[in-house]
Write a protein that holds these residues in place. Structure first.
Motif, short mmCIF file in Angstrom:
data_model
loop_
_atom_site.label_atom_id
_atom_site.label_comp_id
_atom_site.label_asym_id
_atom_site.label_seq_id
_atom_site.Cartn_x
_atom_site.Cartn_y
_atom_site.Cartn_z
N ASP A 98 0.75 -1.26 -0.03
CA ASP A 98 0.05 -0.01 -0.09
C ASP A 98 0.95 1.19 -0.08
O ASP A 98 1.74 1.53 1.05
N PRO A 99 0.65 2.15 -1.22
CA PRO A 99 1.60 3.12 -1.24
C PRO A 99 1.42 4.27 0.05
O PRO A 99 2.33 5.20 0.04
N THR A 100 0.39 4.38 0.49
CA THR A 100 -0.18 5.23 1.66
C THR A 100 0.22 4.64 3.07
O THR A 100 0.44 5.50 4.06
N ASP A 101 0.45 3.33 3.17
CA ASP A 101 0.73 2.76 4.56
C ASP A 101 1.71 1.57 4.11
O ASP A 101 1.17 0.51 3.95
N GLY A 102 3.09 1.67 4.20
CA GLY A 102 4.19 0.54 3.95
C GLY A 102 3.77 -0.76 4.78
O GLY A 102 4.06 -1.87 4.39
N ARG A 103 2.75 -0.60 5.80
CA ARG A 103 2.69 -1.73 6.54
C ARG A 103 1.45 -2.62 5.89
O ARG A 103 1.15 -3.87 6.31
N GLY A 104 0.40 -2.00 5.28
CA GLY A 104 -0.52 -2.61 4.50
C GLY A 104 -0.49 -3.03 3.22
O GLY A 104 0.59 -2.99 2.62
N ALA A 105 -1.38 -3.68 2.58
CA ALA A 105 -1.27 -4.33 1.28
C ALA A 105 -2.77 -3.99 0.68
O ALA A 105 -3.82 -3.95 1.19
N ILE A 106 -2.42 -3.93 -0.67
CA ILE A 106 -3.55 -3.82 -1.60
C ILE A 106 -3.77 -5.12 -2.45
O ILE A 106 -2.77 -5.65 -2.90
N ILE A 107 -4.70 -5.66 -2.36
CA ILE A 107 -5.08 -6.79 -3.29
C ILE A 107 -5.61 -6.63 -4.41
O ILE A 107 -6.76 -5.78 -4.59
N GLU A 108 -4.87 -7.01 -5.68
CA GLU A 108 -5.73 -7.15 -6.82
C GLU A 108 -5.92 -8.31 -7.60
O GLU A 108 -5.38 -8.97 -7.62
N LEU A 109 -7.10 -8.30 -8.29
CA LEU A 109 -7.62 -9.48 -8.79
C LEU A 109 -6.86 -9.37 -10.42
O LEU A 109 -7.04 -8.46 -11.08
N THR A 110 -5.96 -10.35 -10.83
CA THR A 110 -5.20 -10.34 -11.99
C THR A 110 -6.35 -10.54 -13.04
O THR A 110 -7.53 -11.31 -12.85
N ASP A 111 -5.64 -10.32 -14.33
CA ASP A 111 -6.68 -10.89 -15.40
C ASP A 111 -6.87 -12.40 -15.51
O ASP A 111 -7.95 -12.74 -15.62
N VAL A 112 -6.15 -13.12 -15.03
CA VAL A 112 -6.14 -14.63 -15.14
C VAL A 112 -6.97 -14.98 -14.07
O VAL A 112 -7.89 -15.81 -14.26
N GLY A 113 -7.13 -14.23 -12.85
CA GLY A 113 -8.06 -14.61 -11.88
C GLY A 113 -9.41 -13.97 -12.34
O GLY A 113 -10.27 -14.77 -11.91
N TYR A 114 -9.58 -12.81 -12.97
CA TYR A 114 -10.74 -12.53 -13.15
C TYR A 114 -11.48 -13.36 -14.23
O TYR A 114 -12.61 -13.68 -14.07
N GLU A 115 -10.61 -13.92 -15.22
CA GLU A 115 -11.09 -14.95 -16.33
C GLU A 115 -11.66 -16.14 -15.48
O GLU A 115 -12.78 -16.55 -15.81
#
Length: 123
Positions: A66-83
């Protein structure tokens, strides 16, 4: 829920993994902070973290700092995951349709959606 989980149509992902992917698919850019994702699923925070790690190992999600909080994480669904999610969603909808059938009219389904959205705190 137990019945739907028991009849879940995928061998590639579990019912809980599908739930996480479903929630990611509804977010802008298919991404959300991990701590916010915890509020959308019926799992404990440590369970969600382990599940996300498993999905990341398989390439279905990306775990970003997470760019606003280095301790946090952002989870993103990849294109492969979305399919994969979309493919499983179609099968899962068939299971739900088989269970519910014609029990509710279109008007009743619309009303149920409105009520569920209100319970989730959505406008």
């Amino acid at each position: 829920m137990r019945s739907l989980a028991a009849d879940f149509p995928s061998r590639e992902i579990s019912f809980n993994e599908y739930d996480v992917m479903f929630n990611l698919s509804r977010e802008p850019n298919r991404r959300i902070r991990l701590r916010d994702l915890n509020g959308h699923v019926l799992l404990t925070q440590p369970s969600v973290s382990r599940l996300v790690d498993r999905l990341a190992l398989r390439g279905y999600v990306a775990k970003l700092t997470d760019p606003t909080d280095g301790r946090g994480a952002i989870i993103e669904l990849t294109d492969v995951g979305y399919e994969l999610f979309r493919r499983v969603a179609v099968q899962h909808m068939g299971t739900i349709t088989d269970r519910i059938g014609d029990a509710l009219s279109t008007e009743e389904l619309t009303q149920l959606t409105t009520l569920c959205d209100r319970l989730r705190g959505e406008p």
